[in-house]
Scaffold this motif. Structure first.
Motif, PDB file in Angstrom:
ATOM      1  N   ASP A   1       0.711  -1.201  -0.021  1.00 38.57           N
ATOM      2  CA  ASP A   1       0.040   0.083  -0.217  1.00 38.57           C
ATOM      3  C   ASP A   1       0.984   1.120  -0.046  1.00 38.57           C
ATOM      4  N   GLU A   2       0.317   2.437  -0.129  1.00 41.05           N
ATOM      5  CA  GLU A   2       1.173   3.503  -0.197  1.00 41.05           C
ATOM      6  C   GLU A   2       2.236   3.854   0.873  1.00 41.05           C
TER       7      GLU A   2
ATOM      8  N   TYR B   1      -0.131   4.883  -8.523  1.00 39.38           N
ATOM      9  CA  TYR B   1      -1.372   4.002  -8.010  1.00 39.38           C
ATOM     10  C   TYR B   1      -2.515   4.284  -9.091  1.00 39.38           C
TER      11      TYR B   1
ATOM     12  N   ARG C   1      -1.825   2.153 -11.955  1.00 37.67           N
ATOM     13  CA  ARG C   1      -2.354   0.736 -11.581  1.00 37.67           C
ATOM     14  C   ARG C   1      -3.634   0.514 -11.812  1.00 37.67           C
ATOM     15  N   LYS C   2      -4.256   1.352 -11.554  1.00 35.67           N
ATOM     16  CA  LYS C   2      -6.012   1.466 -11.546  1.00 35.67           C
ATOM     17  C   LYS C   2      -6.572   1.219 -13.006  1.00 35.67           C
TER      18      LYS C   2
END
Length: 282
Positions: free
Chosen positions: A181-182, A209, A212-213
């Protein structure tokens, strides 16, 4: 022997638990996860942290299980015999010891890495069942059994390219490295770039991120690719504001070649940019 983490590797609590469970049970630790999540590096860092020698066996599509035990070069022995070489009288001169043999005879308990086991033939894991279970194997040419002096810490990685046999899985302790996660990713970045600007990290992570989505992405950018991208951003002295105020009609971030690794994904982002420009015009 307990693994408590390493200064150069961010290991989550569940990962440390998995490593120590495998050590306690004296079973191979099978580690899966997306490419670039640090599966191979884990074995290296565990060996460093425990002060243990590291023996690496990198598996290829042509690798056979017997190569991890030993190989007998009968052709070379025959040739040497025909040439009158005295070495040919001792068969041991023509036996090449494999990585398992090396691990079994190590004076100190080693960490044995079997990397990317799923690259090999489907029978490869099954062919190692007895050797990894009993920690011994028989050398027919020498008529003797090689037995582990100390049971090595076996760490096996897989990219899930093919299913592994159930009989093999039963003998392993399994752990899947989830994508960071971040917060965890920020810690990883800090380990690699302790002097990096936090605003640059913040803006870069948002872009990373978000990428990636994106639906339909063939290959999502990984941790190692993010680190490469950040290194380039720092090298080119890219201002965090440049990332924050990026033009939505361009979509693809600067130096995207570190993140996108095939033409389909580049074309996908180009189409998204085209749609964004068309929406702005209407």
């Amino acid at each position: 022997m307990r693994f408590e983490g390493a200064k150069d590797y961010v290991a989550t609590e569940d990962l440390r638990v998995a490593v120590n469970a495998a050590i306690t049970l004296e079973r191979p630790l099978l580690v899966k996860g997306e490419p670039g999540t640090g599966k191979t590096v884990l074995a290296i860092e565990v060996a460093k942290a425990l002060g243990a020698p590291l023996i690496e066996w990198h598996v290829k599509s042509t690798t056979k299980a017997v190569q991890g035990l030993y190989e007998y070069d009968a052709v070379m022995r025959l040739r040497d015999s025909q040439l009158g070489d005295q070495r040919s009288s001792d068969i041991e001169n023509y036996i090449r010891r494999g990585k398992l043999w090396e691990a079994f005879e190590s004076d100190q308990r080693p960490v044995l890495l079997i990397d990317e086991i799923d690259k090999a033939d489907i029978e490869f894991p099954n062919d190692l069942l007895q050797e990894l279970d009993r920690m011994e194997f028989y050398v027919y040419e020498l008529d003797r059994t090689v037995k582990a002096v100390r049971r090595p810490i076996v760490m096996i990685t897989s990219n899930n390219e093919k299913e592994l046999p159930d009989a093999f899985l039963r003998r392993c302790f399994f752990h899947y490295i989830r994508f960071p996660d971040e917060e965890t990713m920020s810690r990883i970045i800090e380990v690699h770039f302790p002097k990096i600007k936090q605003r640059l990290v913040s803006e870069a992570l948002k872009i990373f991120y978000d990428m990636r989505k994106v639906p339909g992405l063939k290959k999502k950018p990984s941790t190692s690719e993010l680190l490469d991208w950040l290194k380039l951003l720092m090298s080119d002295d890219i201002d965090p504001e440049t990332l924050r105020q990026r033009d939505p009609t361009k979509v693809i971030p600067p130096l995207y070649g570190a993140l996108l690794k095939n033409e389909q994904d580049v074309q996908l982002f180009e189409r998204l940019a085209f749609l964004a420009r068309r929406e702005q015009r209407t």
